[in-house]
Design a protein around this motif. Sequence first.
Motif, PDB file in Angstrom:
ATOM      1  N   ALA A 111       6.960   3.644 -16.676  1.00  0.00           N
ATOM      2  CA  ALA A 111       7.538   2.324 -16.941  1.00  0.00           C
ATOM      3  C   ALA A 111       8.062   1.698 -15.650  1.00  0.00           C
ATOM      4  CB  ALA A 111       8.661   2.443 -17.969  1.00  0.00           C
ATOM      5  N   ARG A 112       8.619   2.521 -14.753  1.00  0.00           N
ATOM      6  CA  ARG A 112       9.077   1.994 -13.458  1.00  0.00           C
ATOM      7  C   ARG A 112       7.898   1.518 -12.616  1.00  0.00           C
ATOM      8  NH1 ARG A 112      12.778   6.249 -14.400  1.00  0.00           N
ATOM      9  NH2 ARG A 112      14.952   5.550 -14.290  1.00  0.00           N
ATOM     10  N   PRO A 164       0.814  -1.225   0.000  1.00  0.00           N
ATOM     11  CA  PRO A 164       0.000   0.000   0.000  1.00  0.00           C
ATOM     12  C   PRO A 164       0.846   1.273   0.000  1.00  0.00           C
ATOM     13  CG  PRO A 164      -0.841  -1.570   1.605  1.00  0.00           C
ATOM     14  CD  PRO A 164       0.479  -2.098   1.134  1.00  0.00           C
ATOM     15  N   GLY A 165       1.961   1.260   0.735  1.00  0.00           N
ATOM     16  CA  GLY A 165       2.814   2.441   0.788  1.00  0.00           C
ATOM     17  C   GLY A 165       3.408   2.782  -0.569  1.00  0.00           C
ATOM     18  N   ARG A 166       3.813   1.785  -1.309  1.00  0.00           N
ATOM     19  CA  ARG A 166       4.359   2.028  -2.649  1.00  0.00           C
ATOM     20  C   ARG A 166       3.274   2.529  -3.600  1.00  0.00           C
ATOM     21  NH1 ARG A 166       9.679   2.855  -2.221  1.00  0.00           N
ATOM     22  NH2 ARG A 166      10.883   0.951  -1.756  1.00  0.00           N
ATOM     23  N   TYR A 167       2.088   1.939  -3.498  1.00  0.00           N
ATOM     24  CA  TYR A 167       0.990   2.417  -4.335  1.00  0.00           C
ATOM     25  C   TYR A 167       0.645   3.871  -3.998  1.00  0.00           C
ATOM     26  CZ  TYR A 167      -0.443  -1.794  -6.894  1.00  0.00           C
ATOM     27  OH  TYR A 167      -0.509  -2.857  -7.770  1.00  0.00           O
ATOM     28  N   ALA A 168       0.737   4.240  -2.724  1.00  0.00           N
ATOM     29  CA  ALA A 168       0.484   5.627  -2.330  1.00  0.00           C
ATOM     30  C   ALA A 168       1.500   6.564  -2.982  1.00  0.00           C
ATOM     31  CB  ALA A 168       0.527   5.762  -0.813  1.00  0.00           C
ATOM     32  N   GLN A 169       2.741   6.115  -3.099  1.00  0.00           N
ATOM     33  CA  GLN A 169       3.763   6.921  -3.780  1.00  0.00           C
ATOM     34  C   GLN A 169       3.436   7.074  -5.260  1.00  0.00           C
ATOM     35  OE1 GLN A 169       7.417   4.893  -2.867  1.00  0.00           O
ATOM     36  NE2 GLN A 169       7.385   5.514  -0.718  1.00  0.00           N
ATOM     37  N   TRP A 227       7.579  -2.312 -11.320  1.00  0.00           N
ATOM     38  CA  TRP A 227       7.425  -2.630  -9.898  1.00  0.00           C
ATOM     39  C   TRP A 227       6.198  -3.511  -9.661  1.00  0.00           C
ATOM     40  CZ3 TRP A 227       3.372  -1.117  -6.599  1.00  0.00           C
ATOM     41  CH2 TRP A 227       3.542  -1.516  -5.267  1.00  0.00           C
ATOM     42  N   ILE A 228       5.084  -3.149 -10.277  1.00  0.00           N
ATOM     43  CA  ILE A 228       3.858  -3.925 -10.102  1.00  0.00           C
ATOM     44  C   ILE A 228       4.081  -5.369 -10.541  1.00  0.00           C
ATOM     45  CG2 ILE A 228       1.484  -4.234 -10.917  1.00  0.00           C
ATOM     46  CD1 ILE A 228       1.383  -1.114 -11.110  1.00  0.00           C
ATOM     47  N   VAL A 244       5.221  -6.959  -6.875  1.00  0.00           N
ATOM     48  CA  VAL A 244       3.902  -7.307  -6.334  1.00  0.00           C
ATOM     49  C   VAL A 244       3.415  -8.638  -6.904  1.00  0.00           C
ATOM     50  CG1 VAL A 244       1.539  -6.534  -5.990  1.00  0.00           C
ATOM     51  CG2 VAL A 244       3.377  -4.851  -6.099  1.00  0.00           C
ATOM     52  N   ARG A 245       3.509  -8.797  -8.211  1.00  0.00           N
ATOM     53  CA  ARG A 245       2.992 -10.005  -8.854  1.00  0.00           C
ATOM     54  C   ARG A 245       4.044 -11.100  -8.965  1.00  0.00           C
ATOM     55  NH1 ARG A 245       2.232 -10.084 -13.537  1.00  0.00           N
ATOM     56  NH2 ARG A 245       0.620 -11.666 -13.559  1.00  0.00           N
ATOM     57  N   LEU A 246       5.315 -10.755  -8.714  1.00  0.00           N
ATOM     58  CA  LEU A 246       6.428 -11.706  -8.803  1.00  0.00           C
ATOM     59  C   LEU A 246       6.580 -12.270 -10.215  1.00  0.00           C
ATOM     60  CD1 LEU A 246       5.945 -13.651  -5.433  1.00  0.00           C
ATOM     61  CD2 LEU A 246       7.275 -11.572  -5.870  1.00  0.00           C
ATOM     62  N   GLY A 247       6.281 -11.430 -11.203  1.00  0.00           N
ATOM     63  CA  GLY A 247       6.447 -11.805 -12.604  1.00  0.00           C
ATOM     64  C   GLY A 247       7.639 -11.098 -13.215  1.00  0.00           C
ATOM     65  N   ALA A 248       7.618 -10.957 -14.530  1.00  0.00           N
ATOM     66  CA  ALA A 248       8.713 -10.300 -15.247  1.00  0.00           C
ATOM     67  C   ALA A 248       8.517  -8.785 -15.220  1.00  0.00           C
ATOM     68  CB  ALA A 248       8.763 -10.790 -16.692  1.00  0.00           C
TER      69      ALA A 248
END
Length: 304
Positions: free
Chosen positions: A152-153, A72-77, A157-158, A162-166
């Motif tokens: 793009a960053r 949540p903190g990163r999404y707030a940023q 990050w997402i 968060v999703r542990l994908g590429a």
Amino acid sequence: MRAIFTSLALVTLSSSVLSLPSERRDDGSTLTEIQALNFALSLEHFQYYFYQRLYQYGSQDFSNAGLPPWTPGRYAQISSHELTHAQFLENILGDKAVQPCTYNFPDTDPRSFVKTSNIVEAIASSAYTSLTKYISNPDYAIAISSIHSVEARHSAWINADVRLGAAWSTAFDAPLSVSQLYTMMSTFIASCPSSNSPPPVKIFPVLTFPANVVPGQTVQVSFSSATPEHGSQRLYAWFISGFEALVIPLHDDMTVTIPNTLQGFVFSVITNSREAVSDDATVAGPAFLLFDYDYQGNDQSLPM
């Protein structure tokens, strides 16, 4: 057009082309610089109001959904970034600036919030890639480029944290036409202020794929266009990833086999032409597809 390779064994008619986007899918758009900046502002309003939905969920909701506690903190940023982008563009545009619309986002819990954020950032990255050609003022061009790199960053990050994908898809972001981009945005827009100048775009029918599709799978697609002019035409499914585009005939039963070479973010568009994915040829879409892969390039079937 420079064809790099043109064989795909899945179907009898297919092609893969790596070329400059204008060589493959010139959309014929004629946005002024002000219209392009307002399109960017519309996009920033769209993103900011989506990220405001973060605050309907608590930190414990994210933890209960199995997401990292710092999510949540990163999404707030990110939300703060989008507000800053919007204010920056409003300062440039002054009284010409468009106002926010009323939006209808589909998230109902942290997991669906993450899924929607992935689509929102994919649209943003493609949009800023596409808008650069309409910017003649070098200072504005630098600003648009700077915003694009941050978007793009966000997307990386997402996907990675968060999703542990590429964190990326291919060596290029996929530029779509402004009409195709606005079509994707419009699925989340309920209404816009009458004071806003309508964007000079077409809005295409929504293209829908089944949930959780994977490369190599044969699926049935659907779209709302049942207009007579498309009834007897041969239709094609385009799969756009970066500067690469694969085009495959759509069968009469509306099925298509998804190319098994696709990875990362993919935009699919239905056209009535195998030669171009221009606005004039577009019948429906784009739809957003995501095919995760691991660090060795192997398919990794993760839910969005």
